[in-house]
Design a protein around this motif. Structure first.
Motif, PDB file in Angstrom:
ATOM      1  N   ARG B  37      54.150  58.824  35.646  1.00  0.00           N
ATOM      2  CA  ARG B  37      53.893  57.516  36.290  1.00  0.00           C
ATOM      3  C   ARG B  37      52.386  57.189  36.228  1.00  0.00           C
ATOM      4  O   ARG B  37      51.761  56.779  37.203  1.00  0.00           O
ATOM      5  CB  ARG B  37      54.402  57.528  37.733  1.00  0.00           C
ATOM      6  N   ALA B  38      51.836  57.391  35.035  1.00  0.00           N
ATOM      7  CA  ALA B  38      50.396  57.230  34.849  1.00  0.00           C
ATOM      8  C   ALA B  38      50.076  55.837  34.307  1.00  0.00           C
ATOM      9  O   ALA B  38      50.941  55.140  33.799  1.00  0.00           O
ATOM     10  CB  ALA B  38      49.902  58.277  33.868  1.00  0.00           C
ATOM     11  N   LYS B  39      48.798  55.470  34.417  1.00  0.00           N
ATOM     12  CA  LYS B  39      48.383  54.163  33.901  1.00  0.00           C
ATOM     13  C   LYS B  39      48.191  54.199  32.389  1.00  0.00           C
ATOM     14  O   LYS B  39      48.285  53.168  31.733  1.00  0.00           O
ATOM     15  CB  LYS B  39      47.078  53.724  34.572  1.00  0.00           C
ATOM     16  N   LEU B  90      41.814  66.726  36.719  1.00  0.00           N
ATOM     17  CA  LEU B  90      40.702  66.322  37.582  1.00  0.00           C
ATOM     18  C   LEU B  90      41.080  65.048  38.321  1.00  0.00           C
ATOM     19  O   LEU B  90      41.645  64.128  37.725  1.00  0.00           O
ATOM     20  CB  LEU B  90      39.457  66.024  36.748  1.00  0.00           C
ATOM     21  N   ASP B  91      40.766  65.022  39.606  1.00  0.00           N
ATOM     22  CA  ASP B  91      40.928  63.794  40.391  1.00  0.00           C
ATOM     23  C   ASP B  91      39.567  63.403  40.931  1.00  0.00           C
ATOM     24  O   ASP B  91      38.684  64.249  41.072  1.00  0.00           O
ATOM     25  CB  ASP B  91      41.928  64.006  41.520  1.00  0.00           C
ATOM     26  N   ASP B  92      39.415  62.122  41.225  1.00  0.00           N
ATOM     27  CA  ASP B  92      38.141  61.596  41.742  1.00  0.00           C
ATOM     28  C   ASP B  92      37.002  61.832  40.755  1.00  0.00           C
ATOM     29  O   ASP B  92      35.859  62.008  41.145  1.00  0.00           O
ATOM     30  CB  ASP B  92      37.756  62.259  43.079  1.00  0.00           C
ATOM     31  N   VAL B  93      37.321  61.836  39.474  1.00  0.00           N
ATOM     32  CA  VAL B  93      36.294  62.148  38.486  1.00  0.00           C
ATOM     33  C   VAL B  93      35.350  60.959  38.277  1.00  0.00           C
ATOM     34  O   VAL B  93      34.259  61.116  37.738  1.00  0.00           O
ATOM     35  CB  VAL B  93      36.957  62.595  37.163  1.00  0.00           C
ATOM     36  N   SER B  94      35.746  59.795  38.740  1.00  0.00           N
ATOM     37  CA  SER B  94      34.911  58.608  38.540  1.00  0.00           C
ATOM     38  C   SER B  94      33.592  58.711  39.293  1.00  0.00           C
ATOM     39  O   SER B  94      32.655  57.970  39.032  1.00  0.00           O
ATOM     40  CB  SER B  94      35.662  57.350  38.979  1.00  0.00           C
ATOM     41  N   LEU B 110      37.922  52.483  33.849  1.00  0.00           N
ATOM     42  CA  LEU B 110      37.373  53.682  34.474  1.00  0.00           C
ATOM     43  C   LEU B 110      38.459  54.429  35.248  1.00  0.00           C
ATOM     44  O   LEU B 110      38.865  54.000  36.326  1.00  0.00           O
ATOM     45  CB  LEU B 110      36.245  53.264  35.425  1.00  0.00           C
ATOM     46  N   PRO B 111      38.954  55.535  34.692  1.00  0.00           N
ATOM     47  CA  PRO B 111      40.004  56.267  35.418  1.00  0.00           C
ATOM     48  C   PRO B 111      39.439  57.037  36.603  1.00  0.00           C
ATOM     49  O   PRO B 111      38.295  57.475  36.573  1.00  0.00           O
ATOM     50  CB  PRO B 111      40.551  57.234  34.357  1.00  0.00           C
ATOM     51  N   LYS B 112      40.284  57.210  37.619  1.00  0.00           N
ATOM     52  CA  LYS B 112      39.881  58.011  38.781  1.00  0.00           C
ATOM     53  C   LYS B 112      40.285  59.469  38.585  1.00  0.00           C
ATOM     54  O   LYS B 112      39.671  60.377  39.095  1.00  0.00           O
ATOM     55  CB  LYS B 112      40.562  57.480  40.044  1.00  0.00           C
ATOM     56  N   GLY B 113      41.373  59.632  37.839  1.00  0.00           N
ATOM     57  CA  GLY B 113      41.871  60.993  37.628  1.00  0.00           C
ATOM     58  C   GLY B 113      42.384  61.156  36.217  1.00  0.00           C
ATOM     59  O   GLY B 113      42.773  60.183  35.567  1.00  0.00           O
ATOM     60  N   LEU B 114      42.382  62.384  35.746  1.00  0.00           N
ATOM     61  CA  LEU B 114      42.905  62.621  34.396  1.00  0.00           C
ATOM     62  C   LEU B 114      43.472  64.028  34.275  1.00  0.00           C
ATOM     63  O   LEU B 114      43.087  64.941  34.999  1.00  0.00           O
ATOM     64  CB  LEU B 114      41.826  62.388  33.342  1.00  0.00           C
ATOM     65  N   GLN B 136      47.664  58.874  42.918  1.00  0.00           N
ATOM     66  CA  GLN B 136      46.754  59.776  43.640  1.00  0.00           C
ATOM     67  C   GLN B 136      47.385  60.402  44.882  1.00  0.00           C
ATOM     68  O   GLN B 136      46.968  61.468  45.301  1.00  0.00           O
ATOM     69  CB  GLN B 136      45.498  58.999  44.069  1.00  0.00           C
ATOM     70  N   GLU B 137      48.383  59.728  45.439  1.00  0.00           N
ATOM     71  CA  GLU B 137      48.921  60.257  46.695  1.00  0.00           C
ATOM     72  C   GLU B 137      49.781  61.505  46.466  1.00  0.00           C
ATOM     73  O   GLU B 137      50.078  62.246  47.393  1.00  0.00           O
ATOM     74  CB  GLU B 137      49.725  59.179  47.448  1.00  0.00           C
ATOM     75  N   ILE B 138      50.164  61.743  45.215  1.00  0.00           N
ATOM     76  CA  ILE B 138      50.997  62.913  44.937  1.00  0.00           C
ATOM     77  C   ILE B 138      50.099  64.090  44.586  1.00  0.00           C
ATOM     78  O   ILE B 138      49.333  64.033  43.628  1.00  0.00           O
ATOM     79  CB  ILE B 138      51.964  62.646  43.761  1.00  0.00           C
ATOM     80  N   ARG B 139      50.203  65.156  45.375  1.00  0.00           N
ATOM     81  CA  ARG B 139      49.390  66.333  45.117  1.00  0.00           C
ATOM     82  C   ARG B 139      49.898  67.011  43.846  1.00  0.00           C
ATOM     83  O   ARG B 139      51.094  67.137  43.623  1.00  0.00           O
ATOM     84  CB  ARG B 139      49.491  67.284  46.310  1.00  0.00           C
ATOM     85  N   PHE B 140      48.973  67.441  43.033  1.00  0.00           N
ATOM     86  CA  PHE B 140      49.347  68.043  41.758  1.00  0.00           C
ATOM     87  C   PHE B 140      49.993  69.400  41.999  1.00  0.00           C
ATOM     88  O   PHE B 140      49.612  70.135  42.898  1.00  0.00           O
ATOM     89  CB  PHE B 140      48.107  68.201  40.877  1.00  0.00           C
ATOM     90  N   SER B 141      50.996  69.754  41.194  1.00  0.00           N
ATOM     91  CA  SER B 141      51.665  71.037  41.369  1.00  0.00           C
ATOM     92  C   SER B 141      51.658  71.809  40.050  1.00  0.00           C
ATOM     93  O   SER B 141      51.458  71.243  38.979  1.00  0.00           O
ATOM     94  CB  SER B 141      53.110  70.824  41.813  1.00  0.00           C
ATOM     95  N   LEU B 142      51.907  73.113  40.160  1.00  0.00           N
ATOM     96  CA  LEU B 142      51.954  73.933  38.946  1.00  0.00           C
ATOM     97  C   LEU B 142      53.142  73.555  38.073  1.00  0.00           C
ATOM     98  O   LEU B 142      53.117  73.739  36.871  1.00  0.00           O
ATOM     99  CB  LEU B 142      52.026  75.414  39.326  1.00  0.00           C
ATOM    100  N   GLU B 143      54.188  72.992  38.719  1.00  0.00           N
ATOM    101  CA  GLU B 143      55.343  72.539  37.951  1.00  0.00           C
ATOM    102  C   GLU B 143      54.935  71.423  36.981  1.00  0.00           C
ATOM    103  O   GLU B 143      55.358  71.383  35.833  1.00  0.00           O
ATOM    104  CB  GLU B 143      56.399  72.032  38.936  1.00  0.00           C
ATOM    105  N   GLU B 144      54.083  70.535  37.487  1.00  0.00           N
ATOM    106  CA  GLU B 144      53.607  69.445  36.631  1.00  0.00           C
ATOM    107  C   GLU B 144      52.748  69.977  35.490  1.00  0.00           C
ATOM    108  O   GLU B 144      52.763  69.464  34.383  1.00  0.00           O
ATOM    109  CB  GLU B 144      52.807  68.444  37.459  1.00  0.00           C
ATOM    110  N   MET B 145      51.966  71.012  35.801  1.00  0.00           N
ATOM    111  CA  MET B 145      51.124  71.620  34.771  1.00  0.00           C
ATOM    112  C   MET B 145      51.999  72.171  33.648  1.00  0.00           C
ATOM    113  O   MET B 145      51.685  72.049  32.468  1.00  0.00           O
ATOM    114  CB  MET B 145      50.293  72.736  35.403  1.00  0.00           C
ATOM    115  N   GLU B 146      53.128  72.774  34.048  1.00  0.00           N
ATOM    116  CA  GLU B 146      54.059  73.317  33.057  1.00  0.00           C
ATOM    117  C   GLU B 146      54.635  72.191  32.199  1.00  0.00           C
ATOM    118  O   GLU B 146      54.728  72.303  30.977  1.00  0.00           O
ATOM    119  CB  GLU B 146      55.177  74.047  33.788  1.00  0.00           C
ATOM    120  N   LEU B 147      54.993  71.111  32.872  1.00  0.00           N
ATOM    121  CA  LEU B 147      55.538  69.951  32.162  1.00  0.00           C
ATOM    122  C   LEU B 147      54.505  69.397  31.176  1.00  0.00           C
ATOM    123  O   LEU B 147      54.821  69.057  30.031  1.00  0.00           O
ATOM    124  CB  LEU B 147      55.914  68.879  33.194  1.00  0.00           C
TER     125      LEU B 147
END
Lengths: 278, 212
Positions: B37-39, B90-94, B110-114, B136-147
């Motif tokens: 669900r990214a931009k 990374l989040d809040d990288v801007s 200008l992305p906020k997270g990547l 941004q409201e969804i905390r990143f998980s290791l499951e997503e990293m795997e995906l």
């Protein structure tokens, strides 16, 4: 012609008869190794930690002063030179790792060895030579939140990792979280690190199913970033400096420990082994 | 010239390779963008001649303008991921002024997270996959990293096909090579039908017997 008579060190694989009493250990190990014994009261003072990465932004509020910074440069014919680094951090990542180590071990000495910047083509050579240089310098802890997939470097990295191990430099290396072969984290002479999702910086787990040996905090970590800024970050490369920081704390209190003993202490104090007993 | 390149060049004579592989790459970034669900999402190929990363496929923000744009392989987050083979989020990288300036200069956005993952095929990193600004409201998980890693594998295969097709095409474009001659014969034969095609096949069979 006869060899000149010289005093040679004893070979490591044998002892003269009756000399085993001299193998006294410099450290008194307690009956039960606890976190209090391992690093209670330690700030990492006196421990030299090397961050092999993209460089470090000196004087970032979360990093503080650096004890030194060099860059590995690779010339046209793979000619390598190690020079004073005036560029700082070319990405932000090295600064993030340095900040994590500093947060755990506030009084350790931080050194930057920048291996990014040689272009992609020279990156494997820069990584290898950066590691060799760091081992030569005798750093107590070398943080490697990076790896290479090039098998031609595997043997050379393995030699460097073993050399570090026997010279009492602890290599702490990021495991890969994708199903690819990469190095040096797979070698048993390094401390390999993956991520867990817990929030506490000193929570780490021993993994009974290697090759990844430990899991440390690596999800949603607030880190130092370029320009004095902060970012939130996720990845094994941020879990690794958590383990490096804990290693610095232990070595600050027990500087005589070998990498083997240090790894044993990590095992005995891991969150899932010590059972949060103290 | 190796056998592989010869075979690839001849195959390219009869297949519209680059277009098909580019479509596969585009589909990969579209799906990556939808799943997270990214931009935006993009794939960058490492160009070994210039030592740069080149945008090859972009979904979402920047899709109109970014393809063909280049980034250095020695600096920045993409360069770090390529060189170290480690994925990062990374989040809040801007808040990083230098990153903000570079990103804005290239994309006007200008992305906020990547999220950035290396695209590794066999033992070679071919490029990187970016996913920009997941919610941004969804905390990143290791499951997503795997995906993300699984996605990276798929994109790496698509990128490898595209790269091979381009190399084969480059051989063909050099009209004097043996491969180009064979590829032109294959291409022309593919365009024939009826008796002329049958006659052409008979001729090639005779040649094959002669050479074997």
């Amino acid at each position: 012609m006869a060899e000149p008579a010289t005093e040679r060190p004893l070979p490591a694989w044998s002892r003269p008869a009756g000399s085993t009493e001299s193998l006294a250990l410099p450290t008194e190990w307690p009956g039960r190794v606890t976190r209090e014994w391992a690093w209670g009261g330690s700030t990492g003072k006196g421990v030299r930690v090397c961050i092999l990465d993209s460089g470090i932004e000196a004087a970032h509020p979360l990093v503080g002063e650096l004890a030194g910074a060099v860059a590995v440069e690779v010339g046209d014919d793979d000619e390598v030179s190690v020079v004073e680094d005036a560029e700082g951090d070319l990405c932000g990542h090295g600064t993030a790792c340095a900040g994590i180590v500093r947060s755990l071990a506030p009084d350790c000495e931080l050194f930057s060895v920048r291996v990014l910047g040689a272009g992609f083509t020279g990156s494997g050579t820069a990584l290898l030579e950066g590691l060799r240089w760091a081992v030569d310098q005798g750093f107590d802890v070398i943080n490697m939140s990076l790896s290479t997939t090039k098998s031609k470097f595997a043997g050379l990295l393995h030699e460097a990792a073993d050399r570090a191990y026997f010279r009492r430099s602890v290599l702490v290396a990021s495991a890969h979280n994708m199903p690819v072969e990469s190095y040096p984290w797979r070698f048993s002479s390094v401390i390999s690190v993956g991520s867990h999702e817990e929030r506490e910086a000193e929570t780490f787990f021993y993994n009974p199913s290697p090759p990844v040996e430990f899991f440390a905090r690596g999800v949603d970590v607030e880190v130092a970033w370029l320009g004095g800024a902060r970012a939130r970050s996720t990845g094994n490369s941020f879990a690794t400096p958590h383990m490096s920081g804990i290693c610095a704390l232990i070595l600050g209190k027990h500087p005589e420990l070998t990498p083997f003993q240090l790894k044993s202490a990590l095992y005995l104090t891991a969150t899932n082994v010590e059972g949060l007993g103290d | 010239m190796t056998d592989d390149r010869l075979r690839a060049a001849v195959a390219t004579g009869v297949l519209a390779s680059e277009d098909a592989h580019r479509a596969l790459l585009q589909a990969t970034v579209e799906v990556a963008r939808a799943i997270f669900r990214a931009k935006a999402s993009s794939v960058l190929l490492y160009d070994e001649v210039t030592d740069e990363l080149v945008f090859e496929a972009v979904a979402g923000e920047g899709s109109e303008t970014l393809v063909g744009e280049r980034l250095p392989s020695s600096t920045g987050i993409g360069g770090w991921v390529l060189v170290t083979r480690q994925p990062i989020v990374l989040d809040d990288v801007s808040k990083d002024a230098r990153f903000a300036e570079d990103a804005a200069k290239k994309t006007g956005y200008l992305p906020k997270g990547l999220m950035c993952v290396p695209l590794i095929h066999e033992e070679e990193p071919l490029g990187v996959l970016y996913v920009l600004d997941r919610p941004q409201e969804i905390r990143f998980s290791l499951e997503e990293m795997e995906l993300l890693g699984l996605f990276g594998n798929q994109a790496a295969i698509a990128l490898d096909l595209l790269r091979k097709a381009r190399r084969a095409r480059a051989v063909l474009d050099d009209a004097g090579t043996d491969a180009a001659l064979l590829a032109r014969v294959a291409e022309n034969l593919e365009g024939l039908d009826g008796e002329r095609r049958a006659a052409g096949v008979d001729l090639l069979r005779s040649l094959e017997a002669l050479f074997s």
